[in-house]
Motif scaffolding. Structure first.
Motif, PDB file in Angstrom:
ATOM      1  N   PHE A   1       0.845  -1.199   0.000  1.00 53.26           N
ATOM      2  CA  PHE A   1       0.000   0.000   0.000  1.00 53.26           C
ATOM      3  C   PHE A   1       0.881   1.249   0.000  1.00 53.26           C
ATOM      4  N   VAL A   2       0.561   2.154  -0.904  1.00 54.87           N
ATOM      5  CA  VAL A   2       1.363   3.373  -1.057  1.00 54.87           C
ATOM      6  C   VAL A   2       0.495   4.608  -0.854  1.00 54.87           C
ATOM      7  N   ASP A   3       1.112   5.676  -0.412  1.00 56.18           N
ATOM      8  CA  ASP A   3       0.436   6.958  -0.266  1.00 56.18           C
ATOM      9  C   ASP A   3       0.120   7.485  -1.667  1.00 56.18           C
ATOM     10  N   PRO A   4      -1.163   7.722  -1.985  1.00 54.52           N
ATOM     11  CA  PRO A   4      -1.500   8.178  -3.340  1.00 54.52           C
ATOM     12  C   PRO A   4      -0.911   9.539  -3.690  1.00 54.52           C
ATOM     13  N   ASP A   5      -0.535  10.316  -2.676  1.00 52.88           N
ATOM     14  CA  ASP A   5       0.057  11.626  -2.919  1.00 52.88           C
ATOM     15  C   ASP A   5       1.582  11.566  -3.042  1.00 52.88           C
ATOM     16  N   ALA A   6       2.151  10.355  -2.909  1.00 52.59           N
ATOM     17  CA  ALA A   6       3.607  10.206  -2.994  1.00 52.59           C
ATOM     18  C   ALA A   6       4.099  10.489  -4.413  1.00 52.59           C
ATOM     19  N   ASP A   7       5.374  10.786  -4.544  1.00 48.77           N
ATOM     20  CA  ASP A   7       5.928  11.049  -5.871  1.00 48.77           C
ATOM     21  C   ASP A   7       6.158   9.732  -6.617  1.00 48.77           C
ATOM     22  N   GLU A   8       6.440   9.849  -7.909  1.00 49.23           N
ATOM     23  CA  GLU A   8       6.578   8.661  -8.761  1.00 49.23           C
ATOM     24  C   GLU A   8       7.698   7.737  -8.282  1.00 49.23           C
TER      25      GLU A   8
ATOM     26  N   GLY B   1      -6.523   1.691  -7.300  1.00 51.64           N
ATOM     27  CA  GLY B   1      -6.788   2.923  -6.576  1.00 51.64           C
ATOM     28  C   GLY B   1      -8.243   3.323  -6.715  1.00 51.64           C
ATOM     29  N   GLU B   2      -8.646   4.363  -5.978  1.00 55.09           N
ATOM     30  CA  GLU B   2     -10.007   4.899  -6.054  1.00 55.09           C
ATOM     31  C   GLU B   2      -9.962   6.345  -6.523  1.00 55.09           C
ATOM     32  N   THR B   3     -10.802   6.710  -7.469  1.00 52.68           N
ATOM     33  CA  THR B   3     -10.809   8.089  -7.969  1.00 52.68           C
ATOM     34  C   THR B   3     -11.019   9.077  -6.834  1.00 52.68           C
ATOM     35  N   VAL B   4     -12.015   8.803  -5.995  1.00 55.10           N
ATOM     36  CA  VAL B   4     -12.233   9.558  -4.758  1.00 55.10           C
ATOM     37  C   VAL B   4     -12.287   8.525  -3.641  1.00 55.10           C
ATOM     38  N   ALA B   5     -11.309   8.578  -2.749  1.00 58.45           N
ATOM     39  CA  ALA B   5     -11.190   7.551  -1.727  1.00 58.45           C
ATOM     40  C   ALA B   5     -12.321   7.641  -0.711  1.00 58.45           C
ATOM     41  N   ASN B   6     -12.794   6.489  -0.299  1.00 54.50           N
ATOM     42  CA  ASN B   6     -13.841   6.368   0.713  1.00 54.50           C
ATOM     43  C   ASN B   6     -13.222   5.837   2.004  1.00 54.50           C
ATOM     44  N   PRO B   7     -13.260   6.586   3.125  1.00 56.45           N
ATOM     45  CA  PRO B   7     -13.992   7.843   3.330  1.00 56.45           C
ATOM     46  C   PRO B   7     -13.123   9.103   3.274  1.00 56.45           C
ATOM     47  N   SER B   8     -11.836   8.985   3.032  1.00 59.04           N
ATOM     48  CA  SER B   8     -10.925  10.123   3.230  1.00 59.04           C
ATOM     49  C   SER B   8     -11.130  11.257   2.240  1.00 59.04           C
ATOM     50  N   GLY B   9     -11.694  10.964   1.059  1.00 59.12           N
ATOM     51  CA  GLY B   9     -11.908  12.003   0.064  1.00 59.12           C
ATOM     52  C   GLY B   9     -10.675  12.334  -0.755  1.00 59.12           C
ATOM     53  N   VAL B  10      -9.600  11.569  -0.584  1.00 62.17           N
ATOM     54  CA  VAL B  10      -8.372  11.791  -1.350  1.00 62.17           C
ATOM     55  C   VAL B  10      -8.647  11.568  -2.839  1.00 62.17           C
ATOM     56  N   ILE B  11      -8.139  12.467  -3.684  1.00 62.42           N
ATOM     57  CA  ILE B  11      -8.309  12.351  -5.130  1.00 62.42           C
ATOM     58  C   ILE B  11      -7.079  11.659  -5.724  1.00 62.42           C
ATOM     59  N   LEU B  12      -7.300  10.603  -6.480  1.00 57.71           N
ATOM     60  CA  LEU B  12      -6.213   9.856  -7.106  1.00 57.71           C
ATOM     61  C   LEU B  12      -5.748  10.568  -8.376  1.00 57.71           C
ATOM     62  N   ASP B  13      -4.443  10.753  -8.504  1.00 60.42           N
ATOM     63  CA  ASP B  13      -3.876  11.273  -9.743  1.00 60.42           C
ATOM     64  C   ASP B  13      -3.810  10.099 -10.717  1.00 60.42           C
ATOM     65  N   ILE B  14      -4.859   9.930 -11.494  1.00 60.76           N
ATOM     66  CA  ILE B  14      -4.985   8.755 -12.363  1.00 60.76           C
ATOM     67  C   ILE B  14      -3.852   8.698 -13.379  1.00 60.76           C
ATOM     68  N   GLU B  15      -3.547   9.823 -13.979  1.00 61.20           N
ATOM     69  CA  GLU B  15      -2.501   9.848 -15.004  1.00 61.20           C
ATOM     70  C   GLU B  15      -1.151   9.438 -14.426  1.00 61.20           C
ATOM     71  N   LYS B  16      -0.845   9.906 -13.228  1.00 61.83           N
ATOM     72  CA  LYS B  16       0.415   9.550 -12.580  1.00 61.83           C
ATOM     73  C   LYS B  16       0.491   8.047 -12.323  1.00 61.83           C
ATOM     74  N   PHE B  17      -0.570   7.489 -11.762  1.00 60.97           N
ATOM     75  CA  PHE B  17      -0.572   6.059 -11.468  1.00 60.97           C
ATOM     76  C   PHE B  17      -0.587   5.222 -12.741  1.00 60.97           C
ATOM     77  N   ALA B  18      -1.287   5.681 -13.776  1.00 59.19           N
ATOM     78  CA  ALA B  18      -1.319   4.953 -15.044  1.00 59.19           C
ATOM     79  C   ALA B  18       0.067   4.933 -15.682  1.00 59.19           C
ATOM     80  N   LYS B  19       0.753   6.058 -15.629  1.00 61.15           N
ATOM     81  CA  LYS B  19       2.100   6.149 -16.197  1.00 61.15           C
ATOM     82  C   LYS B  19       3.049   5.162 -15.522  1.00 61.15           C
ATOM     83  N   ILE B  20       2.995   5.104 -14.198  1.00 64.05           N
ATOM     84  CA  ILE B  20       3.873   4.196 -13.454  1.00 64.05           C
ATOM     85  C   ILE B  20       3.501   2.744 -13.736  1.00 64.05           C
TER      86      ILE B  20
END
Length: 430
Positions: free
Chosen positions: A126-133, A149-168
């Motif tokens: 498990f990784v912090d979604p806000d972490a760098d590449e 990942g989740e586009t909008v995390a439940n329940p924290s509300g964190v927004i996933l950087d989809i493009e960043k995760f897709a690239k990696i």
């Protein structure tokens, strides 16, 4: 067709004299005239239906609509959102495999990954979604099969950087699976930003009325499984349980969903009832109208909460001071991500409980993303088995309240929240 039209007419176009509404095929079995025809169905040489545990016409019509809304090539309905997450992973992972997942995901999914699938031999990091590449890249192993990942995390509300995760993910030759339950394809379409597979708990906004439990998996058709035949042998190499059939060779871009149907649904049977699929479709017909109202009302209430002295903090990506403001503008169609937010009351856990118990219009329920406004205190409910330290490690402060804004008049909801906040102040004075 554009999304609003797809919600109403996607997936099913009745012909002259046919039912206007999606029919409910309330049948377990389907009749055929010859043994050969039935045999061809079991061998996947012919298309059709023979047993509802694998597939049903009602379910498929609704799945087709959701696939169209997401911009995918195919989809399958499941009996719950949990089943969708399970199947999405098991369709490409076996014992000994590894998955990289965002740490900010629904608690039930976290437990599914960290406990249940771990017992089956699938390891998760498990990784912090806000972490760098670079930090996220360090979590990968030679046996990593996918990223979740989740586009909008439940329940924290964190927004996933989809493009960043897709690239990696793509750099490592694996697909990105994204749970898009909270925004729905009305507010966010993950395939636009590189996601390969999308899952949903149709129990939530897609249904919108607390009437059924269900899930869905959608394939973009963009990930080329054949580039990594050893890594995804289950899709590329001959399947001995189907007389040596190769899913990618036989079905091309439909390989992932076909395997999910023919293999996992056949063996595990997590199919929704046709009636549940029918209810999902009724919800989908108004999804475009409801989602915009949910988001609009939530933004109004989040701004109001920020102004209250009794409120310690508010986490909602639609707010102007949110650290996800740029991501919201980039990935979402509108000024707000969904109708769900989190916030805390000054006074901590006890104040949060007092506040919730004082609400009159907003209900305390184990649900979210509904026409009815509802509230939940994870530390007292869904995550009550965790200590305060464990809660913080999971990104859930002990005072966190998850508020899901429904379709009521937002001013009525504000007045209900206001009277509850005043009772917390009275309680503090006592």
């Amino acid at each position: 067709m554009r999304p609003d039209t797809l919600c109403v007419q996607g997936g099913y176009q009745p012909q002259c004299g046919e039912p206007r509404q999606v029919p409910i095929y309330a049948t377990t079995t389907f009749k055929y005239d010859t043994t050969q025809h039935m045999g061809d169905l079991f061998d996947l040489k012919a298309s059709g239906y023979f047993y509802t545990r694998l597939a049903n016409p009602t379910n498929d019509l609704v799945a087709k609509k959701i696939a169209a809304l997401e911009g995918g090539v195919a989809a399958i309905l499941t009996s719950s959102g949990q089943a969708a997450s399970t199947f999405a992973i098991l369709n490409i992972c076996n014992a000994g495999d590894h998955v990289v997942s965002s740490a900010q995901i629904y608690g039930g999914t976290f437990n599914l990954f960290a406990v249940s699938l771990k017992k089956l031999g699938i390891e998760f990091t498990f990784v912090d979604p806000d972490a760098d590449e670079k930090t996220i890249q360090a979590a990968f192993r030679p046996n990593t099969k996918c990223v979740f990942g989740e586009t909008v995390a439940n329940p924290s509300g964190v927004i996933l950087d989809i493009e960043k995760f897709a690239k990696i993910a793509h750099k490592n030759g694996v697909p990105l699976i994204v749970d898009n339950t909270f925004p729905t394809p009305i507010l966010c379409r993950p395939f636009r930003f590189g996601a390969d597979i999308v899952t949903h708990a149709t129990t939530k906004y897609m249904d919108g009325h607390s009437s059924q439990v269900g899930g869905c998996i959608v394939d973009s058709g963009n990930f080329d499984w054949t580039r990594y035949p050893e890594r995804f042998a289950g899709l590329v190499e001959p399947d001995e349980s189907y007389h040596g059939l190769s899913y990618t060779e036989k079905f091309g871009k439909l390989a992932y969903i076909t395997k999910c149907t023919a293999h996992l649904m056949r063996d595990f049977g997590s199919i929704p009832s046709p009636f549940n699929a029918f209810l999902v479709n009724l919800g989908l017909e108004s999804l475009h109208v409801r989602m915009r109202r949910h988001a609009e009302s939530a933004l109004k209430i989040a701004k109001w909460l920020k102004s209250r002295e009794e409120v310690a903090w508010v986490n909602y990506a639609g707010l102007s001071d949110s650290k996800y403001k740029k991501l919201l503008k980039k990935q979402f169609d509108g000024p707000a991500p969904c109708g769900v937010m989190t916030f805390g009351i000054k006074g901590g856990r006890k104040a949060s409980i007092k506040f919730m118990d004082s609400l009159k219009l907003i209900g305390i329920v184990t649900h979210v993303a509904d026409a009815w406004s509802c509230v939940l205190h994870p530390a007292s409910h869904t995550h009550r088995q965790l200590t305060d330290k464990q809660l913080k490690e999971a990104g859930i402060p002990p005072d966190l309240i998850r508020l899901s804004i429904g379709l009521e008049d937002p001013q009525d909801l504000i007045e209900d929240i206001e009277q509850a906040l005043k009772k917390v102040k009275v309680n503090k004075k006592k």
